[in-house]
Write an enzyme that holds these catalytic residues in place. Structure first.
Site, PDB file in Angstrom:
ATOM      1  N   ASN A 135       0.784  -1.245   0.504  1.00 52.73           N
ATOM      2  CA  ASN A 135      -0.137  -0.117   0.282  1.00 52.73           C
ATOM      3  C   ASN A 135       1.483   1.521  -0.105  1.00 52.73           C
ATOM      4  O   ASN A 135       2.135   1.371   0.806  1.00 52.73           O
ATOM      5  CB  ASN A 135      -1.495   0.121   0.605  1.00 52.73           C
ATOM      6  CG  ASN A 135      -1.542   1.294   1.155  1.00 52.73           C
ATOM      7  OD1 ASN A 135      -1.743   1.574   0.284  1.00 52.73           O
ATOM      8  ND2 ASN A 135      -2.187   1.285   2.612  1.00 52.73           N
ATOM      9  N   LYS A 195       0.195   4.877  -0.074  1.00 52.42           N
ATOM     10  CA  LYS A 195      -0.447   5.156   0.532  1.00 52.42           C
ATOM     11  C   LYS A 195       0.051   6.993  -0.331  1.00 52.42           C
ATOM     12  O   LYS A 195      -0.593   6.638  -1.975  1.00 52.42           O
ATOM     13  CB  LYS A 195      -0.080   5.271   1.856  1.00 52.42           C
ATOM     14  CG  LYS A 195      -0.195   4.180   3.190  1.00 52.42           C
ATOM     15  CD  LYS A 195       0.287   4.241   4.202  1.00 52.42           C
ATOM     16  CE  LYS A 195      -0.771   3.183   4.792  1.00 52.42           C
ATOM     17  NZ  LYS A 195      -0.218   3.090   5.952  1.00 52.42           N
ATOM     18  N   HIS A 217      -9.655   0.913   5.046  1.00 51.92           N
ATOM     19  CA  HIS A 217      -8.167   0.938   5.738  1.00 51.92           C
ATOM     20  C   HIS A 217      -8.155   1.913   6.558  1.00 51.92           C
ATOM     21  O   HIS A 217      -9.360   2.905   6.861  1.00 51.92           O
ATOM     22  CB  HIS A 217      -6.952   1.742   4.770  1.00 51.92           C
ATOM     23  CG  HIS A 217      -5.561   1.507   4.923  1.00 51.92           C
ATOM     24  ND1 HIS A 217      -5.706   2.455   5.866  1.00 51.92           N
ATOM     25  CD2 HIS A 217      -5.053   0.859   4.934  1.00 51.92           C
ATOM     26  CE1 HIS A 217      -3.932   2.548   6.126  1.00 51.92           C
ATOM     27  NE2 HIS A 217      -3.582   1.304   5.640  1.00 51.92           N
ATOM     28  N   GLU A 253      -6.890   4.695   7.901  1.00 54.11           N
ATOM     29  CA  GLU A 253      -6.348   5.785   7.364  1.00 54.11           C
ATOM     30  C   GLU A 253      -8.259   6.463   6.888  1.00 54.11           C
ATOM     31  O   GLU A 253      -8.520   7.867   6.814  1.00 54.11           O
ATOM     32  CB  GLU A 253      -5.373   6.085   6.613  1.00 54.11           C
ATOM     33  CG  GLU A 253      -4.486   5.039   7.314  1.00 54.11           C
ATOM     34  CD  GLU A 253      -3.150   5.567   6.878  1.00 54.11           C
ATOM     35  OE1 GLU A 253      -3.026   5.433   4.894  1.00 54.11           O
ATOM     36  OE2 GLU A 253      -0.954   4.878   7.169  1.00 54.11           O
ATOM     37  N   GLU A 257      -5.100  -5.245  10.450  1.00 56.39           N
ATOM     38  CA  GLU A 257      -4.309  -4.193  10.889  1.00 56.39           C
ATOM     39  C   GLU A 257      -4.228  -3.302  11.512  1.00 56.39           C
ATOM     40  O   GLU A 257      -5.699  -1.957  11.495  1.00 56.39           O
ATOM     41  CB  GLU A 257      -4.279  -3.109   9.681  1.00 56.39           C
ATOM     42  CG  GLU A 257      -3.906  -3.586   8.263  1.00 56.39           C
ATOM     43  CD  GLU A 257      -3.273  -2.586   7.458  1.00 56.39           C
ATOM     44  OE1 GLU A 257      -2.223  -2.728   6.920  1.00 56.39           O
ATOM     45  OE2 GLU A 257      -4.004  -1.339   6.991  1.00 56.39           O
ATOM     46  N   GLY A 280       3.036   2.618  10.717  1.00 53.63           N
ATOM     47  CA  GLY A 280       3.637   3.477  10.116  1.00 53.63           C
ATOM     48  C   GLY A 280       3.644   4.415  12.184  1.00 53.63           C
ATOM     49  O   GLY A 280       4.846   4.964  12.343  1.00 53.63           O
ATOM     50  N   SER A 318       3.165  -1.451   9.981  1.00 51.13           N
ATOM     51  CA  SER A 318       5.094  -1.674  10.539  1.00 51.13           C
ATOM     52  C   SER A 318       6.167  -3.365  10.308  1.00 51.13           C
ATOM     53  O   SER A 318       6.444  -3.654  10.538  1.00 51.13           O
ATOM     54  CB  SER A 318       5.816  -1.504  12.234  1.00 51.13           C
ATOM     55  OG  SER A 318       4.727  -0.092  12.385  1.00 51.13           O
TER      56      SER A 318
HETATM   57  P1  13P Z   1       3.411   0.299   7.418  1.00 51.04           P
HETATM   58  O1  13P Z   1       3.856  -0.947   7.028  1.00 51.04           O
HETATM   59  O2  13P Z   1       3.664   1.420   7.214  1.00 51.04           O
HETATM   60  O3  13P Z   1       3.536   0.927   9.202  1.00 51.04           O
HETATM   61  O4  13P Z   1       1.187   0.799   6.841  1.00 51.04           O
HETATM   62  C1  13P Z   1       0.798  -0.164   7.027  1.00 51.04           C
HETATM   63  C2  13P Z   1      -0.194  -0.350   6.461  1.00 51.04           C
HETATM   64  O5  13P Z   1      -0.817   0.880   6.809  1.00 51.04           O
HETATM   65  C3  13P Z   1      -0.537  -1.254   5.157  1.00 51.04           C
HETATM   66  O6  13P Z   1      -1.766  -0.782   4.694  1.00 51.04           O
END
Ligand code: 13P
Length: 266
Positions: free
Chosen positions: A11, A13, A98, A100, A170, A176, A213
């Site tokens: 992903n 982002k 997701h 976010e 997740e 992150g 992460s």
């Molecule tokens: P990170 O791997 O940067 O923690 O992000 C995970 C994520 O949100 C994947 O969709």
């Protein structure tokens, strides 16, 4: 015997425009060979879907998907893009729910369910994300949150749809932040998710990915757990060599029977 595929999903982002996506693909393909039963999925920003799907088209083990879509096919929704629009430029999967999107853009369980249902109706594979926040975890509500998030999706779909759905756990506190769930934490919630699917009589064939992460240092211990069918990765998927390393180390940790993979991709 049929089994679930091993899925490495990137992903990106809000990173990598079309030129960067093309450059990534060129380098990445030289680093990673196609392996039976292993699927490499990419979720670039919508603006890079066309460039990336074109750059990866020689590799049948790859798939490109959209990070977000509106559930309606068209209309007065300024700033949104629809499922037919992303499929026109090569998307065959979509992320739904997701954290976010849920946290920063107020996406509700009902909207996630509508996006999932309409993606399936359009022949696109939904990758539905669930996970608890730190406050929810610390107040002992992890299970309740996951069951609630899954519940609306389960209600919105027919049992037969589940052969085309992928889930991701997740934990929001691990995204992150550099704090990943331990393999035990992840395996425990994956078991809960699988039990929820079974309780509702839907397919136990649904792949469940872990995200939060994940990197080259922890992917092997996570994927050595049989409950995990793959990973959904943000930060460590942004550079071709780092992403290739995650895929390589994760694949070595996972011993899979060959042949007969079940998932029907969009
Ligand atoms: P990170 O791997 O940067 O923690 O992000 C995970 C994520 O949100 C994947 O969709």
């Amino acid at each position: 015997m049929t089994t679930r595929p091993l899925i490495f999903a990137a992903n990106w982002k809000m990173n990598h425009g079309p030129a960067e996506a093309r450059a990534f693909a060129e380098k990445f393909l030289s680093l990673t060979a196609s392996v039976e039963g292993r699927r490499l999925w990419f979720f670039p920003p919508a603006i890079s879907l066309a460039a990336l799907s074109q750059a990866l088209q020689s590799r049948s083990d790859t798939l490109v998907g959209a990070q977000n879509i509106h559930w309606e096919p068209k209309g007065a929704f300024t700033g949104e893009i629809s499922i037919p629009m992303v499929t026109e430029v090569g998307a065959r999967a979509v992320l739904a729910g997701h954290s976010e999107r849920r946290q920063l853009f107020g996406e509700t369980d009902e909207q996630v369910a509508r996006k999932t249902r309409n993606a399936l109706a359009a022949g696109v594979t939904p990758l539905v994300c669930v996970g608890e926040t730190l406050t929810e975890r610390e107040s002992g509500r992890t299970e309740q949150v996951i069951v609630r998030q899954m519940g609306t999706v389960i209600q919105a779909l027919a049992a037969a749809d589940w052969g085309r759905v992928v889930l991701a756990y997740e934990p929001v506190w691990a995204i992150g932040t550099g704090k990943n769930a331990t393999p035990d934490d992840a395996a425990q919630i994956h078991e809960l998710i699988r039990m929820e699917l079974t309780r509702h009589g839907v397919s136990a064939r649904v792949p469940i990915l872990y995200g939060g992460s994940v990197n080259g240092g922890n992917v092997a211990s996570l994927l050595s757990r049989p409950q995990l069918d793959g990973v959904l990765v943000g930060g460590a998927s942004l550079e071709p060599d780092k992403w290739a390393e995650v895929i390589d180390k994760g694949s070595r940790a996972k011993v899979r029977p060959s042949g007969g993979y079940d998932l029907v991709e969009g």
